[in-house]
Enzyme design. Structure first.
Site, PDB file in Angstrom:
ATOM      1  N   ARG A   1     -16.260  -1.618  -2.163  1.00 62.07           N
ATOM      2  CA  ARG A   1     -15.331  -0.557  -2.602  1.00 62.07           C
ATOM      3  C   ARG A   1     -16.025   0.803  -2.704  1.00 62.07           C
ATOM      4  NH1 ARG A   1     -10.545  -2.835  -3.636  1.00 62.07           N
ATOM      5  NH2 ARG A   1     -10.473  -5.034  -4.216  1.00 62.07           N
ATOM      6  N   GLY A   2     -16.959   1.028  -1.779  1.00 61.32           N
ATOM      7  CA  GLY A   2     -17.650   2.313  -1.707  1.00 61.32           C
ATOM      8  C   GLY A   2     -18.981   2.343  -2.407  1.00 61.32           C
TER       9      GLY A   2
ATOM     10  N   GLY B   1     -22.075   6.591  -2.221  1.00 64.33           N
ATOM     11  CA  GLY B   1     -21.369   7.844  -2.468  1.00 64.33           C
ATOM     12  C   GLY B   1     -20.881   8.011  -3.892  1.00 64.33           C
TER      13      GLY B   1
ATOM     14  N   SER C   1     -13.363  -4.685   1.878  1.00 69.61           N
ATOM     15  CA  SER C   1     -14.378  -4.102   0.977  1.00 69.61           C
ATOM     16  C   SER C   1     -15.800  -4.526   1.341  1.00 69.61           C
ATOM     17  CB  SER C   1     -14.084  -4.473  -0.479  1.00 69.61           C
ATOM     18  OG  SER C   1     -12.866  -3.940  -0.905  1.00 69.61           O
TER      19      SER C   1
ATOM     20  N   LEU D   1     -21.615   0.360  -2.207  1.00 71.02           N
ATOM     21  CA  LEU D   1     -22.767   0.097  -1.351  1.00 71.02           C
ATOM     22  C   LEU D   1     -23.052   1.248  -0.398  1.00 71.02           C
ATOM     23  CD1 LEU D   1     -22.133  -3.669  -0.458  1.00 71.02           C
ATOM     24  CD2 LEU D   1     -23.539  -2.719  -2.288  1.00 71.02           C
ATOM     25  N   ALA D   2     -22.105   2.151  -0.255  1.00 70.52           N
ATOM     26  CA  ALA D   2     -22.317   3.321   0.598  1.00 70.52           C
ATOM     27  C   ALA D   2     -23.121   4.397  -0.117  1.00 70.52           C
ATOM     28  CB  ALA D   2     -20.983   3.893   1.052  1.00 70.52           C
TER      29      ALA D   2
ATOM     30  N   TYR E   1       0.850  -1.188   0.000  1.00 71.20           N
ATOM     31  CA  TYR E   1       0.000   0.000   0.000  1.00 71.20           C
ATOM     32  C   TYR E   1       0.887   1.240   0.000  1.00 71.20           C
ATOM     33  CZ  TYR E   1      -3.712  -3.268   1.405  1.00 71.20           C
ATOM     34  OH  TYR E   1      -4.600  -4.316   1.480  1.00 71.20           O
TER      35      TYR E   1
END
Length: 332
Positions: free
Chosen positions: A211-212, A217, A207, A214-215, A55
């Site tokens: 990877r965002g 956004g 996740s 389901l939020a 990372y």
């Protein structure tokens, strides 16, 4: 914050924090926001933080080591090895293959210890199974690190059921990390859940918010920056994105009825799949972190759990979670 066990060695907060996006994969980030998010996570009772050598590469471990140093004695840090990194190549092109040879396992551990500024890695994962190296040799090296006091517990990421059993026969596996959420449920189908339950291994979903997606956004495929890793994934291509957005709208409607957010409902569903599960949703901003951690207190009835599971059944989702090349490195 409730706590859960990962194997016999580790007790962690029921919800951890995935830190990858603070320095890698999801486009540009703000270090000041990342620092504030890490510090707020500690305040909220989060004790489990997930990083990895790749990372950055390397910069994520340095960030966590620096920010979490004052509370090092009361948190659990997980990091990972397993990729071959060529530092002579440009950023984004320097991950050049897999390497789980015993000598590499130990070399990465030494480097991670220095970057994290600690004398022990709480949970040391093999990031991806290396087909060129027998899992027994890799886990043997990891076990050596445990005996030397440099690692407390070991884990595997995206490993298949047969590999998990072979690894566990060499040294107890504390945790298996794989992608898992309302719309990615491979571990239910490929025997990984069954194996973890049978062997007393914790399961760590990364996740859990898709990877965002389901939020709620991300409203269109075009919302992602050019250097955002998600823009390369099949599920985030325009045609698939449009189809999947309809499923997210249903999730948002159910969340509104319950008085919570879509992200909170998605995380709560994952937590309800078993007490051996510790999700690590990522967050780069304090507001998102606070929203996610509040999900740990949400209680769902069996009918609600079932309804959510059917609403976002992966068979209804368009696009695979990874490219075919990346999928080839999972469930080995």
């Amino acid at each position: 914050m409730e706590h859960r066990k990962l194997g016999t060695e580790l007790t962690v907060s029921a919800l951890g924090l995935g830190c990858m996006g603070m320095t890698y994969a999801y486009g540009s980030s703000d270090e000041a926001q990342s620092v504030a998010t890490l510090e707020r996570a500690v305040d909220l009772g989060v004790t489990f933080f997930d990083t990895a050598e790749m990372y950055g590469p390397f910069t994520n471990e340095v960030l966590l080591g620096r920010v979490l140093k004052p509370v090092r004695d009361r948190i659990v840090i997980a990091t990972k090895f397993g990729f071959k990194i060529d530092e002579s190549l440009p950023h984004g092109q320097n991950i050049v293959g897999l390497d789980s040879r015993p000598e590499h396992v130990k070399a990465v551990a030494e480097a991670s210890l220095k970057r994290l500024g600690t004398d022990v890695i709480d949970l040391y994962y093999q990031h991806r199974v290396d087909p060129a190296v027998p899992i027994e040799e890799t886990v043997g090296a990891m076990a050596d690190l445990v005996r030397e006091g440099k690692v407390r517990a070991i884990g595997l990421s995206e490993a298949g059921a047969a590999t998990i059993r072979r690894a566990h026969a060499i040294h107890p596996i504390a945790a298996v990390q794989s992608e898992y959420s309302l719309w990615s449920r491979d571990p239910e189908e490929n025997g990984v859940f069954e194996t973890c339950r049978a062997l007393g291994i914790g399961f760590v979903p990364y996740s859990p918010l898709g990877r965002g997606m389901l939020a709620g956004g991300i409203r269109a495929a075009g919302d992602l920056a050019a250097d955002d890793f998600r823009s390369t994934l099949p599920r985030f291509q325009p045609e698939a994105f449009e189809a999947n957005a309809a499923l997210i709208a249903m999730l948002e409607a159910m969340a509104a009825e319950k008085g919570v957010t879509a992200a909170q409902l998605a995380i709560a569903w994952v937590l309800h799949q078993g007490d051996f599960i510790v999700p690590i949703p990522g967050a780069r901003k304090v507001a998102h972190l606070e929203q996610n951690t509040a999900a740990a207190s949400i209680r769902l009835s069996p009918p609600e759990v079932s309804a959510l599971g059917e609403m976002l059944n992966p068979q209804k989702v368009q696009g695979k979670r990874y490219s075919e090349a990346s999928l080839a490195m999972t469930n080995l």
